[in-house]
Write a protein that holds these residues in place. Structure first.
Motif, PDB file in Angstrom:
ATOM      1  N   LEU A  93      14.847  -7.983  15.959  1.00 24.07           N
ATOM      2  CA  LEU A  93      14.245  -7.922  14.631  1.00 24.07           C
ATOM      3  C   LEU A  93      15.300  -8.139  13.547  1.00 24.07           C
ATOM      4  O   LEU A  93      15.087  -8.911  12.607  1.00 24.07           O
ATOM      5  CB  LEU A  93      13.543  -6.573  14.439  1.00 24.07           C
ATOM      6  N   VAL A  97      15.295 -11.148  10.774  1.00 22.44           N
ATOM      7  CA  VAL A  97      15.229 -10.830   9.344  1.00 22.44           C
ATOM      8  C   VAL A  97      16.437 -11.380   8.591  1.00 22.44           C
ATOM      9  O   VAL A  97      16.296 -11.994   7.530  1.00 22.44           O
ATOM     10  CB  VAL A  97      15.093  -9.301   9.131  1.00 22.44           C
ATOM     11  N   TYR A 126       7.230  -7.314   8.440  1.00 16.14           N
ATOM     12  CA  TYR A 126       7.948  -7.110   9.702  1.00 16.14           C
ATOM     13  C   TYR A 126       7.849  -5.657  10.162  1.00 16.14           C
ATOM     14  O   TYR A 126       7.660  -5.392  11.346  1.00 16.14           O
ATOM     15  CB  TYR A 126       9.426  -7.499   9.563  1.00 16.14           C
TER      16      TYR A 126
END
Length: 137
Positions: A93, A97, A126
């Protein structure tokens, strides 16, 4: 398994500052939410400050696990999750990002940016996407 915070910071000279953040404090008592969010912002900044450029780390802070990734260009990301959330997913993640953030926000804006001046709205999405569909590793 739960994510509480997702932050993008800039590690410049002399200190780290927050560029953008998203929080999910809905599981906390209403009266605790603002102080919990403050704690998470402070902790994210402190962990990014203490991490070297180009490093990844996971740090236990109270009942949370804080995952930090500081890129060599000074852009940093921090995820605060519970102890059960898979570490590998957190770093995936953060990679996603930070790559997207660096494409959408000019590098010239990082040193002077703040949550009010940076235009990047994907963090909330997200945070909820990785919250709801708890991935398996």
């Amino acid at each position: 398994m739960r994510l509480y915070s997702l932050s993008v910071l800039y590690k410049g000279d002399p200190k780290v500052h927050l560029l953008k953040a998203a929080y999910d404090v809905s599981t906390f008592n209403f009266f605790q939410r603002s102080s919990v969010q403050e704690f998470m912002a402070f902790t994210s900044q402190l962990i990014a400050e203490r991490s070297a450029l180009g490093s990844r780390a996971s740090v236990k802070e109270q009942e949370y696990l804080c995952h930090v990734y500081v890129r060599s260009d000074g852009l940093a990301g921090v995820v605060i999750a519970d102890n059960e959330y898979p570490q590998r997913v957190c770093f995936t993640l953060l990679d996603k990002v930070l790559d997207e953030f660096s494409r959408q926000v000019s590098k010239m804006d990082w040193p002077s940016g703040s949550p009010a001046t940076i235009s990047y709205s994907a963090l909330d999405g997200y945070l909820s996407k990785y919250q709801v569909q708890t991935p398996r590793t």
